[in-house]
Design an enzyme around this catalytic site. Structure first.
Site, short mmCIF file in Angstrom:
data_model
loop_
_atom_site.label_atom_id
_atom_site.label_comp_id
_atom_site.label_asym_id
_atom_site.label_seq_id
_atom_site.Cartn_x
_atom_site.Cartn_y
_atom_site.Cartn_z
N GLU A 96 79.48 45.63 41.01
CA GLU A 96 78.11 46.05 40.73
C GLU A 96 77.60 46.91 41.88
O GLU A 96 76.44 47.28 41.91
CB GLU A 96 77.20 44.85 40.46
CG GLU A 96 77.01 43.88 41.59
CD GLU A 96 75.74 44.14 42.40
OE1 GLU A 96 75.91 44.61 43.54
OE2 GLU A 96 74.64 43.87 41.90
N HIS A 101 82.66 30.61 39.27
CA HIS A 101 81.91 31.63 40.00
C HIS A 101 80.95 30.98 40.99
O HIS A 101 80.29 29.97 40.67
CB HIS A 101 81.15 32.54 39.03
CG HIS A 101 80.21 33.46 39.75
ND1 HIS A 101 80.65 34.36 40.70
CD2 HIS A 101 78.85 33.62 39.68
CE1 HIS A 101 79.61 35.03 41.18
NE2 HIS A 101 78.51 34.60 40.57
N CYS A 151 78.26 39.89 38.10
CA CYS A 151 79.27 39.25 38.94
C CYS A 151 80.61 39.05 38.23
O CYS A 151 81.53 38.50 38.82
CB CYS A 151 78.77 37.90 39.45
SG CYS A 151 77.38 38.05 40.59
#
Lengths: 385, 131, 349
Positions: free
Chosen positions: C80, C234, C112
Site C-alpha cells: 500500500e 495478520h 495489508c
C-alpha cells in the site's frame, strides 16, 4: 619553437565581489594586464580564457566572445578553455604554444570564475568529478580529497596537525597579499576545531568560494627584449590528464597526473626540482598541497606532511610553496587560479611581490590541477637575460 | 538526472554489469568502448561480486542538496573481490564503523529522491558486513 | 507438488520505541505497550522504500530457490506504499534482480493483504503450468498519521516468495479467501495518511474476515488446529493475531514463531508474509503451517503449507527474520524519524 616570455599581468582582487559581474571581472584583469605590459590592445592577436563552469555558475556560455567584447577587445580571436580547476593553466599553455609556434606575437592568457552568483557552488564544482559514478553516489570535492587524505594518513601516518600546518602557512603568506580573499593569519587550533566538511577535512582545510580573474600577456622573448621588458621566460610547460574518477586510479594516496605533468615540464626546461626556487602549488585542500609537493619531487612520498609542519615550505624554508597564500588564503576562482599562479610567479621573479617577496628567486614553478587529479599543468618560468 | 540517462545506466546501477575485455580479460566498471589496458573492443558482460572491502572513505557533513536528508553519511571507495573498484555510500554506517579494510557488501537502495517531480533513482550502496 | 521454492525476508535496521512516540505526543507509553503488545517498530531509512525492500527480500528468495532469475515468469509486488503514484514498482524489482524481460509484472494494492495476493497469483500461475517460477512479494513502508494510534505500529519490511513446481521447500496444500466490502480503513487519492473507523476495524473487519477465512480453510481441508506446528495471522498490533489464533483454537506455542509484531510493528502487506518467513526459518520437514492475512476493505487470504525435506537445506542461505529483528538495530529520535519519513516540510531542491 620560439622562446616565449611573460611580459605583464593583471588581476582583480579575489573575494566575494557581489557588485562585479562575470564580464567585468575579466575586463578589469585584461585591462590591467595590457597596462602592466605596456602593450596597446590593438597589437593583441588572440586570447585563451580559462573558465570552468560559467554555464552552471552564471548561466552564460559562449564566453570568450562576450568577455572580449566587454574588455574592449571585440574582434579578437578568442577561445574559452575548460579543464575544471586547471582551466587557467590549460589556457596559459594554449597561449604559450601559439606564441611559441610563431603563429602570433601577442597572446593573452586569462582566467575567470564568478562563483558567488546564486548557484549551488558545491554542485557546480562537483561536475568536475565523474557525474555518473562518483557524484551520483553523494561524493563532493572535499569528500574526494578527504578520501585521498585518509589513504595518505593510513599509508604514511600523515596527521591532522600536518594538514593544519599547510593552512596556517598559507594564511601567513596570504596575509601579505593585497589580492587575497582572506588576508588574515590563523592558528592551528582554528583549522583543527573548524566545522567538519568531509572527514578528515574541516572548513579551514578547504579553499574558499571566490570571484576573480587574472590575465598575463605572452610574447616572443625577442619582442620582449625590444620592448625593454625584463625577460621572464617560459622554460617548461607540462600538461597531462588521467582518469577523473578517483577509484579508477591505482594509488589513492597519490595524484600521479601531477608527477607526469611535472616530469614533462622539467624535461623541457632541462632542470631538476632542485633548480626550482619556489612553487605555486594547487592547494585546493590542505592534503592537495602535501601530495602535490611529493608529486613535484620536492619531498619523498609520505614526507609532504612532516615537511609542511617543519616549515620547509614556508617563505623562508628550503622550498617556499604558495608565497601568494595559495588557493587556501588567496581564494580559488577556479578558472582564474592557474593564471593567477603565473601572475604570482611574474611578481616574484620581477621583484614586485611586495611584503611577501622572496629573496631574488630565479626559477618559479606553477602547478594547476583539475578535479581530484584528472588533469594538471605545470609551468616553469625563469627570469634572466 | 533525467530519465533517458538513468535508463541507460540501469544495467550498471541495478545489476552491477561490468564489461570484461575478451582480448586481455581486464574488467571495466562501467563498461567501456575500448579497453584501457590493451585497446580491445570486444567485451562480454560480467556481473560484479557483491562483497569487497573499503580502500578509503570519508564522512560527508556538507552534501549537495539531493543528499541533505542523509547527512552525515559515509562514502567509500570499495574494492570488490575481483579487484574492481567503485565509489558508493555506506548505508546506515555510523562514521566510526567504517575503516580502511572494513568488509562490506553491496546492496540495492534508493540513491536520490530529489527533486520530487523527478524519477526515483536506485542503485548500489555498500553495507558493513556483520562480523 | 507446487508451492514455495524460495523465500526471503527483509527487516530495516532503524527502530523507534513506543516510549519515543508517546513522549512526543504526551501519551501514556505503558498503556500503548500493553494495549498494542509491542515495544518498538521498524522504520525505513531515507534510502529505503517498497522497491528496495522487495529487492532485498527477492534476492534472498531467489538464492534459497537456487534458480536462475530468468526462469521467473511473473513478478507481483503487493504494497500500500508503492513509491510512485503512477509507475510500477515491479519493473524496478525485476531489472534489479535480473528477472525478465520475458515476464509478467503487476503491482497489487489491497491494504495489508496485497502481499498474500501477490503470493496467491504467483502460485496460481505456476500451478496452472503457465510458467516455471513466479515471484510474489509483500512489502511496505507504511505511515500512520502523527499522534494517531497507527503511528505506534505502522512499520517497514517485507517478504518475497518464489513459487514453483520444482525445488519446493513448502508445498501449498490449500488456499482459501474471504472478502466483503467493509470500509474499516482507507486512504483517498491525494491524502497523505490513511483514515480508520476506530473500533469498527476490530470485530466487523479484522476478526470477521480473519476467522471466516481461517475457519473456512480448516473446514475445506479437513484439518484441525492441533494438526499445525505454526499459525500466522495478520499482525496489525500484538493483540489481534493472538486473539484470532485463540478463537480459532490455536495454542500460544503455535502462534509464537510467526508473531514478529512485538519487535517489528505492522508491516502491512509484509506482515503475514514476514511471519510465515519466520516460521519457515525453523520449520522441519512435515510441519504444517497456516497463514491468514487481512486487508482492510476487507478480505483475508489463507494458505495451508507443509514443509518439505528441502527446507532445512536452504534455511541458512540468508539471514533469518528473528536475527534481523535483533541484530544491529539503530534507535531513532522522534526528530530523525519524522525527517526520514518525509514528515518535515523541506525546501524542494
Amino acid at each position: 619553437m620560439r622562446d616565449v616570455a611573460v611580459i605583464g599581468y593583471g588581476m582583480t582582487k579575489f573575494g566575494e565581489l557581489w557588485q562585479t559581474p562575470l564580464r567585468d571581472l575579466f575586463a578589469e584583469a585584461a585591462v590591467a594586464c595590457l597596462a602592466d605590459a605596456g602593450v596597446e590592445r590593438g597589437r593583441l592577436q588572440s586570447a585563451y580564457i580559462g573558465c570552468m563552469s560559467s554555464g552552471l555558475f552564471n548561466g552564460q556560455e559562449h564566453l570568450a566572445s562576450i568577455l572580449c567584447d566587454y574588455a574592449g577587445l571585440a574582434g579578437l580571436a578568442a577561445t574559452r578553455v575548460e579543464s575544471a580547476c586547471a582551466s587557467g593553466g590549460a589556457a596559459f599553455r594554449a597561449a604559450y604554444l601559439e606564441v611559441a609556434s610563431g603563429a602570433s606575437d601577442f597572446v593573452l592568457a586569462g582566467g575567470v570564475e564568478k562563483m558567488n552568483d546564486g548557484a549551488d557552488a558545491t554542485y557546480c564544482l562537483s561536475t568536475a568529478a565523474d557525474q555518473e559514478y562518483e557524484v551520483y553516489h553523494g561524493i563532493t570535492f572535499p569528500g574526494l580529497y578527504a578520501m585521498i587524505a585518509h589513504a595518505h594518513m593510513h599509508r604514511y601516518g600523515t596527521t591532522p596537525a600536518q594538514l593544519a600546518a599547510v593552512a596556517v602557512k598559507n594564511h601567513r603568506n596570504g596575509a601579505l597579499n593585497p589580492y587575497a580573499q582572506f588576508p588574515v593569519e590563523i592558528t592551528p587550533e582554528t583549522v583543527l576545531k573548524a566545522v567538519r566538511v568531509a572527514e578528515p577535512l574541516g572548513l579551514f582545510d578547504c579553499s574558499p568560494v571566490t570571484d576573480g580573474a587574472a590575465c598575463v600577456l605572452l610574447c616572443p622573448v625577442d619582442v620582449a627584449r625590444e620592448l625593454g621588458k625584463p625577460v621572464i621566460r617560459v622554460i617548461g610547460s607540462g600538461h597531462a590528464t588521467d582518469a577523473i574518477a578517483l577509484h579508477d586510479r591505482p594509488d589513492l594516496a597519490a595524484i600521479p597526473v601531477v608527477g607526469l605533468a611535472a616530469r614533462r615540464a622539467y624535461a623541457q626546461a632541462g632542470i631538476t626540482v632542485a633548480d626550482v626556487d619556489f612553487c605555486e602549488v594547487h592547494d585546493c585542500f590542505t592534503i592537495a598541497e602535501i601530495v602535490c609537493t611529493e608529486e613535484l619531487g620536492l619531498f619523498e612520498r609520505g614526507r609532504g606532511g612532516p615537511a609542511a609542519l617543519d616549515g620547509l615550505t614556508a617563505r623562508d624554508g628550503k622550498h617556499p610553496v604558495n608565497a601568494s597564500g595559495g588557493l587556501k588564503c588567496k581564494g580559488h576562482p577556479v578558472g582564474a587560479t592557474g593564471v593567477a599562479q603565473i601572475a604570482e610567479l611574474v611578481m616574484q621573479l620581477s621583484g614586485r611581490a611586495g611584503a611577501r617577496q622572496l629573496k631574488s628567486p630565479r626559477i618559479g614553478l606553477a602547478q594547476n590541477m583539475g578535479g581530484s587529479g584528472g588533469s594538471c599543468t605545470v609551468h616553469i618560468l625563469e627570469v634572466g637575460s | 538526472m533525467i530519465s533517458p540517462r538513468y535508463h541507460r545506466e540501469i544495467p550498471q546501477r541495478y545489476r552491477l554489469e561490468a564489461g570484461r575485455c575478451e582480448d586481455c580479460g581486464e574488467i571495466h566498471f562501467p563498461p567501456r568502448f575500448v579497453c584501457r589496458k590493451c585497446g580491445g573492443k570486444r567485451f562480454a558482460i560480467e556481473v560484479l561480486p557483491r562483497r569487497g572491502k573499503v580502500l578509503t572513505h570519508t564522512t560527508i557533513w556538507i552534501p549537495p542538496a539531493p543528499f541533505e536528508i542523509q547527512k552525515p553519511y559515509v562514502v567509500a571507495i570499495v574494492e570488490l573481490e575481483n579487484g574492481v573498484r567503485l565509489t558508493c555510500m555506506v548505508a546506515e554506517a555510523p562514521p566510526d564503523e567504517v575503516r580502511i579494510g572494513t568488509p562490506v557488501e553491496l546492496i540495492f537502495r534508493r540513491l536520490q529522491a530529489q527533486p520530487v517531480w523527478e524519477v526515483l533513482q536506485y542503485g548500489y550502496k555498500a553495507r558493513v558486513l556483520a562480523g | 507438488m507446487y508451492g514455495i521454492a524460495g523465500y526471503g525476508a527483509y527487516v530495516p535496521r532503524y527502530r523507534i520505541q513506543v516510549e519515543t512516540i508517546a513522549e512526543q505526543w504526551g501519551a501514556d507509553a505503558a498503556a500503548y505497550r500493553t494495549g498494542l503488545l509491542l515495544s518498538e517498530k521498524t522504520v525505513p531509512g531515507p534510502d529505503e522504500d517498497t522497491i528496495t525492500i522487495s529487492v532485498a527480500a527477492g534476492r534472498d528468495a531467489i538464492a534459497r530457490a537456487g534458480i536462475d532469475p530468468r526462469e521467473i515468469g511473473a513478478c507481483y509486488i503487493g504494497s500500500e506504499s508503492h513509491p510512485y503514484a503512477v509507475k510500477p514498482s515491479g519493473t524496478v524489482v525485476i531489472d534489479a534482480l535480473g528477472i525478465g524481460p520475458d515476464c509478467h509484472v503487476a503491482d497489487f494494492e489491497f491494504a495489508c493483504k496485497a502481499g498474500t495476493e501477490a503470493m496467491y497469483v504467483a502460485y496460481s500461475h505456476v500451478k496452472a503450468g503457465e510458467m516455471k517460477y513466479a515471484l510474489g512479494v509483500g512489502a511496505d513502508t507504511s505511515q500512520g498519521a502523527p499522534g494517531d494510534a497507527l503511528e505506534y505500529t505502522a512499520s517497514a519490511g517485507g517478504a518475497a516468495y518464489v513459487m514453483g513446481g520444482d525445488n519446493v521447500v513448502a508445498e501449498i496444500l490449500h488456499t482459501y479467501s474471504y472478502t466483503s466490502d467493509t470500509p474499516d480503513f482507507w486512504r483517498r487519492e491525494g491524502e497523505h495518511y490513511p483514515r480508520h473507523a476506530g473500533r469498527f476495524t476490530g470485530d466487523p473487519a479484522y476478526f470477521h474476515h480473519v476467522l471466516s477465512s481461517a475457519q473456512g480453510i480448516l473446514e475445506r481441508s479437513g484439518l484441525k488446529p492441533a494438526d499445525f506446528r505454526h499459525a500466522v495471522f495478520h499482525m496489525p498490533n500484538g493483540k489481534f493475531p493472538l486473539r484470532a489464533g485463540k478463537l480459532c483454537g490455536f495454542k500460544p506455542e503455535q502462534l509464537e514463531q510467526g508473531w514478529v509484531v512485538n519487535l517489528m510493528g505492522n508491516t502491512y502487506s509484509g506482515s503475514s508474509p514476514t511471519g510465515l518467513a519466520s516460521c519457515l526459518d525453523v520449520a522441519v520437514p512435515g510441519d504444517l503451517i497456516l497463514v491468514t492475512s487481512f486487508g482492510s476493505g476487507a478480505g483475508s487470504d489463507s494458505f495451508v503449507l507443509r514443509a518439505t525435506d528441502r527446507l532445512p537445506t536452504v534455511q541458512k542461505l540468508a539471514p533469518s527474520v528473528r536475527d534481523q529483528l535483533v541484530d544491529r538495530r539503530i534507535n531513532l529520535t522522534y526528530g530523525k524519524y519524522v525527517a526520514y519519513r518525509g514528515k518535515i516540510r523541506m525546501n524542494e531542491s
